[in-house]
Motif scaffolding. Structure first.
Motif, PDB file in Angstrom:
ATOM      1  N   HIS A  79       0.843  -1.193   0.000  1.00  0.00           N
ATOM      2  CA  HIS A  79       0.000   0.000   0.000  1.00  0.00           C
ATOM      3  C   HIS A  79       0.879   1.243   0.000  1.00  0.00           C
ATOM      4  CE1 HIS A  79      -3.360   2.622   0.688  1.00  0.00           C
ATOM      5  NE2 HIS A  79      -2.774   3.124   1.759  1.00  0.00           N
ATOM      6  N   GLU A  80       1.031   1.856  -1.168  1.00  0.00           N
ATOM      7  CA  GLU A  80       1.679   3.150  -1.373  1.00  0.00           C
ATOM      8  C   GLU A  80       3.175   3.207  -1.106  1.00  0.00           C
ATOM      9  OE1 GLU A  80      -0.499   6.167   0.734  1.00  0.00           O
ATOM     10  OE2 GLU A  80      -2.335   5.740  -0.353  1.00  0.00           O
ATOM     11  N   VAL A  81       3.685   2.508  -0.115  1.00  0.00           N
ATOM     12  CA  VAL A  81       5.100   2.618   0.251  1.00  0.00           C
ATOM     13  C   VAL A  81       5.828   1.345  -0.173  1.00  0.00           C
ATOM     14  CG1 VAL A  81       6.746   2.916   2.138  1.00  0.00           C
ATOM     15  CG2 VAL A  81       4.549   4.124   2.187  1.00  0.00           C
ATOM     16  N   ASP A  82       6.840   1.497  -1.047  1.00  0.00           N
ATOM     17  CA  ASP A  82       7.654   0.362  -1.473  1.00  0.00           C
ATOM     18  C   ASP A  82       8.508  -0.124  -0.315  1.00  0.00           C
ATOM     19  OD1 ASP A  82       6.731   0.519  -4.114  1.00  0.00           O
ATOM     20  OD2 ASP A  82       8.262   1.988  -4.653  1.00  0.00           O
ATOM     21  N   GLY A  83       9.173  -1.232  -0.525  1.00  0.00           N
ATOM     22  CA  GLY A  83      10.073  -1.755   0.481  1.00  0.00           C
ATOM     23  C   GLY A  83      10.411  -3.220   0.277  1.00  0.00           C
ATOM     24  N   LEU A  84       9.587  -3.927  -0.506  1.00  0.00           N
ATOM     25  CA  LEU A  84       9.870  -5.332  -0.768  1.00  0.00           C
ATOM     26  C   LEU A  84      11.034  -5.419  -1.749  1.00  0.00           C
ATOM     27  CD1 LEU A  84       9.157  -8.349  -0.506  1.00  0.00           C
ATOM     28  CD2 LEU A  84       7.568  -8.020  -2.418  1.00  0.00           C
ATOM     29  N   GLU A  85      12.051  -6.171  -1.362  1.00  0.00           N
ATOM     30  CA  GLU A  85      13.198  -6.416  -2.230  1.00  0.00           C
ATOM     31  C   GLU A  85      13.347  -7.913  -2.440  1.00  0.00           C
ATOM     32  OE1 GLU A  85      15.961  -2.584  -0.909  1.00  0.00           O
ATOM     33  OE2 GLU A  85      16.683  -4.611  -0.490  1.00  0.00           O
ATOM     34  N   MET A  86      13.723  -8.298  -3.664  1.00  0.00           N
ATOM     35  CA  MET A  86      13.978  -9.700  -3.995  1.00  0.00           C
ATOM     36  C   MET A  86      15.407  -9.850  -4.460  1.00  0.00           C
ATOM     37  SD  MET A  86      10.781 -11.356  -5.902  1.00  0.00           S
ATOM     38  CE  MET A  86       9.127 -10.988  -5.392  1.00  0.00           C
ATOM     39  N   GLN A  87      15.952 -10.997  -4.152  1.00  0.00           N
ATOM     40  CA  GLN A  87      17.315 -11.297  -4.574  1.00  0.00           C
ATOM     41  C   GLN A  87      17.255 -12.048  -5.895  1.00  0.00           C
ATOM     42  OE1 GLN A  87      19.636 -13.998  -2.100  1.00  0.00           O
ATOM     43  NE2 GLN A  87      21.355 -12.585  -2.267  1.00  0.00           N
ATOM     44  N   THR A  88      17.993 -11.551  -6.890  1.00  0.00           N
ATOM     45  CA  THR A  88      18.060 -12.237  -8.174  1.00  0.00           C
ATOM     46  C   THR A  88      18.888 -13.499  -8.014  1.00  0.00           C
ATOM     47  OG1 THR A  88      20.044 -11.046  -8.882  1.00  0.00           O
ATOM     48  CG2 THR A  88      17.900 -10.048  -9.426  1.00  0.00           C
ATOM     49  N   ARG A  89      18.848 -14.356  -8.998  1.00  0.00           N
ATOM     50  CA  ARG A  89      19.620 -15.606  -8.917  1.00  0.00           C
ATOM     51  C   ARG A  89      21.127 -15.356  -8.860  1.00  0.00           C
ATOM     52  NH1 ARG A  89      16.527 -20.557 -11.320  1.00  0.00           N
ATOM     53  NH2 ARG A  89      14.432 -19.728 -11.359  1.00  0.00           N
TER      54      ARG A  89
END
Length: 192
Positions: A79-89
């Motif tokens: 909701h409105e604020v980013d923050g999720l980060e994913m690690q690439t392979r």
């Protein structure tokens, strides 16, 4: 203002319908659609609402540490604020920036094991910064059956990667002292 229980239930129902559709598409893509109904019958859903307090700082703070989900699929609504980060392979951390009308669907370790490693369960974390609190809603699909790759997904080119296991046993391992020592908990728990 707190959401009404009908609103929460309606949201969870729509998330579950999306999760079921995505899982069906995955199984169809892998040529094992005949297992979809059995998976539906042995899956329950958990909706979690999360709040990550604003640190009032320009530097990023860890809101939730790097991990892989234990379940089959996770549906995330920011909701409105980013923050999720994913690690690439290749190990690089990237910020996940969906459109305001998009949801994020992530593979968890149960589906990774069930597909004999054909799907990737990404490591992810929540990083927060600034002075705005981050909110998200996450639906987890949790299997109650034995997690075992079907014969169609095991062959000479794709030898077995994981031993069969029960999801509850894996979750207990993940929160144990032994499990805490491993980054790839699935591989440590039942890797071949």
């Amino acid at each position: 203002m707190l959401p009404h229980s009908e609103d929460v239930h309606g949201t969870a129902k729509r998330f579950a319908e999306l999760e079921e559709t995505v899982r069906q598409m995955i199984l169809e893509g892998l040529g094992v659609a005949k297992y979809h109904e059995a998976q539906n019958e042995s899956t329950w859903h958990l909706l979690r609402m999360s709040e990550y307090k604003a640190p009032n700082a320009d530097e990023k703070w860890i809101g939730y540490v790097s991990h892989q989900d234990t379940n089959s699929l996770s549906v995330v609504c920011q909701h409105e604020v980013d923050g999720l980060e994913m690690q690439t392979r290749d190990g690089e951390w990237i910020l996940v920036k969906p459109s305001p009308t998009s949801l994020i669907v992530m593979v968890g370790n149960a589906l990774r094991a069930w597909t004999n490693g054909r799907l990737h369960a990404p490591f992810h974390r929540v990083m927060v910064r600034g002075d705005v609190t981050r909110y998200s809603a996450i639906l987890f699909s949790v299997p109650e059956c034995m997690i075992q790759a079907p014969d169609e997904l095991v062959d000479e080119d794709h030898p077995p990667r994981f031993k069969p296991y029960r999801h509850d046993d894996f979750v207990r391992f993940c929160v144990s002292e032994e499990g805490a020592r491993h980054e790839d908990k699935l591989k440590a728990f039942c890797g071949v």
